[in-house]
Scaffold this active site. Structure first.
Site, PDB file in Angstrom:
ATOM      1  N   HIS A 118      -1.650   2.492  -6.259  1.00 59.33           N
ATOM      2  CA  HIS A 118      -2.486   1.328  -5.975  1.00 59.33           C
ATOM      3  C   HIS A 118      -2.673   0.447  -7.214  1.00 59.33           C
ATOM      4  O   HIS A 118      -2.954  -0.739  -7.097  1.00 59.33           O
ATOM      5  CB  HIS A 118      -3.844   1.778  -5.432  1.00 59.33           C
ATOM      6  CG  HIS A 118      -4.298   0.980  -4.247  1.00 59.33           C
ATOM      7  ND1 HIS A 118      -3.586   0.921  -3.064  1.00 59.33           N
ATOM      8  CD2 HIS A 118      -5.375   0.172  -4.072  1.00 59.33           C
ATOM      9  CE1 HIS A 118      -4.222   0.131  -2.221  1.00 59.33           C
ATOM     10  NE2 HIS A 118      -5.301  -0.330  -2.799  1.00 59.33           N
ATOM     11  N   TYR A 133      -9.925 -10.180  -7.181  1.00 63.56           N
ATOM     12  CA  TYR A 133      -8.910 -10.467  -8.195  1.00 63.56           C
ATOM     13  C   TYR A 133      -9.224 -11.735  -8.977  1.00 63.56           C
ATOM     14  O   TYR A 133      -8.719 -11.919 -10.075  1.00 63.56           O
ATOM     15  CB  TYR A 133      -7.528 -10.552  -7.541  1.00 63.56           C
ATOM     16  CG  TYR A 133      -7.101  -9.228  -6.946  1.00 63.56           C
ATOM     17  CD1 TYR A 133      -6.764  -8.158  -7.762  1.00 63.56           C
ATOM     18  CD2 TYR A 133      -7.091  -9.032  -5.575  1.00 63.56           C
ATOM     19  CE1 TYR A 133      -6.413  -6.926  -7.222  1.00 63.56           C
ATOM     20  CE2 TYR A 133      -6.741  -7.804  -5.019  1.00 63.56           C
ATOM     21  CZ  TYR A 133      -6.410  -6.761  -5.851  1.00 63.56           C
ATOM     22  OH  TYR A 133      -6.073  -5.541  -5.311  1.00 63.56           O
ATOM     23  N   LYS A 145      -2.268  -2.121   7.527  1.00 59.97           N
ATOM     24  CA  LYS A 145      -3.620  -1.681   7.871  1.00 59.97           C
ATOM     25  C   LYS A 145      -4.045  -2.322   9.185  1.00 59.97           C
ATOM     26  O   LYS A 145      -3.844  -3.514   9.406  1.00 59.97           O
ATOM     27  CB  LYS A 145      -4.591  -2.075   6.753  1.00 59.97           C
ATOM     28  CG  LYS A 145      -5.894  -1.313   6.777  1.00 59.97           C
ATOM     29  CD  LYS A 145      -6.677  -1.548   5.507  1.00 59.97           C
ATOM     30  CE  LYS A 145      -7.929  -0.698   5.479  1.00 59.97           C
ATOM     31  NZ  LYS A 145      -8.690  -0.879   4.221  1.00 59.97           N
ATOM     32  N   ARG A 155       0.859  -1.178   0.000  1.00 56.91           N
ATOM     33  CA  ARG A 155       0.000   0.000   0.000  1.00 56.91           C
ATOM     34  C   ARG A 155       0.902   1.238   0.000  1.00 56.91           C
ATOM     35  O   ARG A 155       2.052   1.172   0.434  1.00 56.91           O
ATOM     36  CB  ARG A 155      -0.896   0.026   1.235  1.00 56.91           C
ATOM     37  CG  ARG A 155      -1.866  -1.139   1.357  1.00 56.91           C
ATOM     38  CD  ARG A 155      -2.683  -1.028   2.630  1.00 56.91           C
ATOM     39  NE  ARG A 155      -3.668  -2.096   2.765  1.00 56.91           N
ATOM     40  CZ  ARG A 155      -3.457  -3.236   3.423  1.00 56.91           C
ATOM     41  NH1 ARG A 155      -2.288  -3.449   4.019  1.00 56.91           N
ATOM     42  NH2 ARG A 155      -4.401  -4.157   3.500  1.00 56.91           N
ATOM     43  N   HIS A 180      -4.694  -8.679   3.524  1.00 54.67           N
ATOM     44  CA  HIS A 180      -6.143  -8.590   3.659  1.00 54.67           C
ATOM     45  C   HIS A 180      -6.607  -9.417   4.849  1.00 54.67           C
ATOM     46  O   HIS A 180      -6.216 -10.582   4.991  1.00 54.67           O
ATOM     47  CB  HIS A 180      -6.838  -9.117   2.397  1.00 54.67           C
ATOM     48  CG  HIS A 180      -6.746  -8.181   1.237  1.00 54.67           C
ATOM     49  ND1 HIS A 180      -6.973  -8.580  -0.059  1.00 54.67           N
ATOM     50  CD2 HIS A 180      -6.453  -6.855   1.170  1.00 54.67           C
ATOM     51  CE1 HIS A 180      -6.827  -7.551  -0.875  1.00 54.67           C
ATOM     52  NE2 HIS A 180      -6.506  -6.491  -0.153  1.00 54.67           N
ATOM     53  N   ARG A 191      -0.134  -2.155  -7.042  1.00 53.41           N
ATOM     54  CA  ARG A 191      -0.541  -3.185  -6.064  1.00 53.41           C
ATOM     55  C   ARG A 191      -1.570  -4.125  -6.696  1.00 53.41           C
ATOM     56  O   ARG A 191      -1.477  -5.338  -6.551  1.00 53.41           O
ATOM     57  CB  ARG A 191      -1.104  -2.503  -4.822  1.00 53.41           C
ATOM     58  CG  ARG A 191      -1.697  -3.441  -3.764  1.00 53.41           C
ATOM     59  CD  ARG A 191      -2.046  -2.623  -2.524  1.00 53.41           C
ATOM     60  NE  ARG A 191      -3.009  -3.263  -1.645  1.00 53.41           N
ATOM     61  CZ  ARG A 191      -2.692  -4.085  -0.647  1.00 53.41           C
ATOM     62  NH1 ARG A 191      -1.422  -4.395  -0.444  1.00 53.41           N
ATOM     63  NH2 ARG A 191      -3.620  -4.596   0.126  1.00 53.41           N
TER      64      ARG A 191
END
Length: 299
Positions: A241, A276, A174, A149, A267, A244
């Site tokens: 992004h 994805y 995150k 990120r 995630h 990414r």
């Protein structure tokens, strides 16, 4: 709202910052979302958080939707409200969560834009002509190499890169979560080239610094990538992004290992990573349409 109600919001935000180690971005969003709920309470003469019902929350969300807020923003506001009421319940200040079963209107999920492998190679192999461009190449290589990120890359320190074991430690992921990532040989080579010319007056900790030696911020990184594409004649409008997204898509196309991609991206829920698989299927469908003798569209 009464002074007690305002203090409860302050206490909640402090708890997010100290105990849950929420980012400044998250804290700012939650504060703004709860401020909007406070305006609603003032307009409807609700003086305490315990006075709100599910119907009130639903009415608030409907009003926000009417002024133009999209589904994603409304979902975030509901998430902030739910978290706030959970805090109030745990501290014994209210007895129920009126936002618990309220849902935001659904919106079609947009697939993220990605670059194909040739486009990535064109971007990364464009050639550096200055010290700052050597730094930029190292940043862009690392974005694509490890699927970082933007906030994770800007927060990297020199000690986070293991040059010998080709590993990268992300400490500011995150939700305050850390993870260990592999670093590709191209990215590692670009980083080593940058470190040889990195300003000696630079911030001792930061991996990527400005010409004045200060840690490079998120906005500066975004602008450098935009300027790089313009200068190198890359027609695609690329943002960090997108690198990414491209990392995740190319990895999934080759490995089909959704769990591994989930871990690499950091995630929490695999449902976030599953977008994805839609990108991968879209690619397969295009190949099928072009190649299958009974699927080709007639001109």
């Amino acid at each position: 709202m009464q002074e007690q109600a305002r203090q409860q919001v302050i206490d909640f935000l402090q708890q997010l910052k100290v105990e849950r180690r929420a980012s400044e971005h998250t804290l700012s969003n939650y504060q703004r979302d709860l401020k909007q709920l406070s305006f609603f309470c003032q307009q409807h003469q609700l003086t305490a958080w315990g006075a709100l019902s599910s119907a009130d929350i639903l009415k608030h969300i409907a009003e926000r939707h009417r002024v133009g807020l999209g589904s994603k923003s409304l979902q975030r506001e509901l998430s902030a409200i739910r978290s706030f009421y959970l805090f109030l319940m745990k501290t014994g200040q209210v007895y129920n969560n009126p936002a618990q079963h309220v849902k935001a209107p659904k919106q079609a999920r947009k697939l993220p834009k990605t670059l194909d492998v040739d486009q990535v190679n064109a971007l990364l192999d464009a050639g550096a002509n200055s010290v700052l461009e050597l730094r930029d190449v190292a940043m862009f290589e690392l974005f694509y190499s490890s699927g970082l990120r933007l906030s994770e890359l800007s927060a990297l320190d020199l000690n986070d890169i293991g040059k010998h074991d080709k590993q990268l430690t992300v400490l500011s992921g995150k939700g305050g979560k850390s993870r260990l990532l592999p670093v590709g040989s191209k990215a590692l080579q670009a980083i080593q080239t940058w470190l040889k010319v990195r300003p000696t007056v630079a911030d001792e900790a930061a991996l990527f610094t400005s010409a004045r030696g200060k840690r490079l911020g998120n906005r500066s990184i975004q602008l450098r990538l935009k300027q790089w594409c313009i200068k190198k004649g890359i027609p695609e409008s690329v943002h960090p992004h997108m690198l990414r997204h491209s990392f995740a898509t190319h990895l999934l196309e080759s490995s089909q290992d959704l769990r591994a991609v989930q871990e690499l991206l950091g995630h929490e829920n695999i449902s976030t990573t599953q977008i994805y698989t839609h990108l991968d299927f879209q690619h397969l469908a295009e190949v099928y349409d072009q190649a299958h003798p009974r699927a080709k569209k007639t001109k």
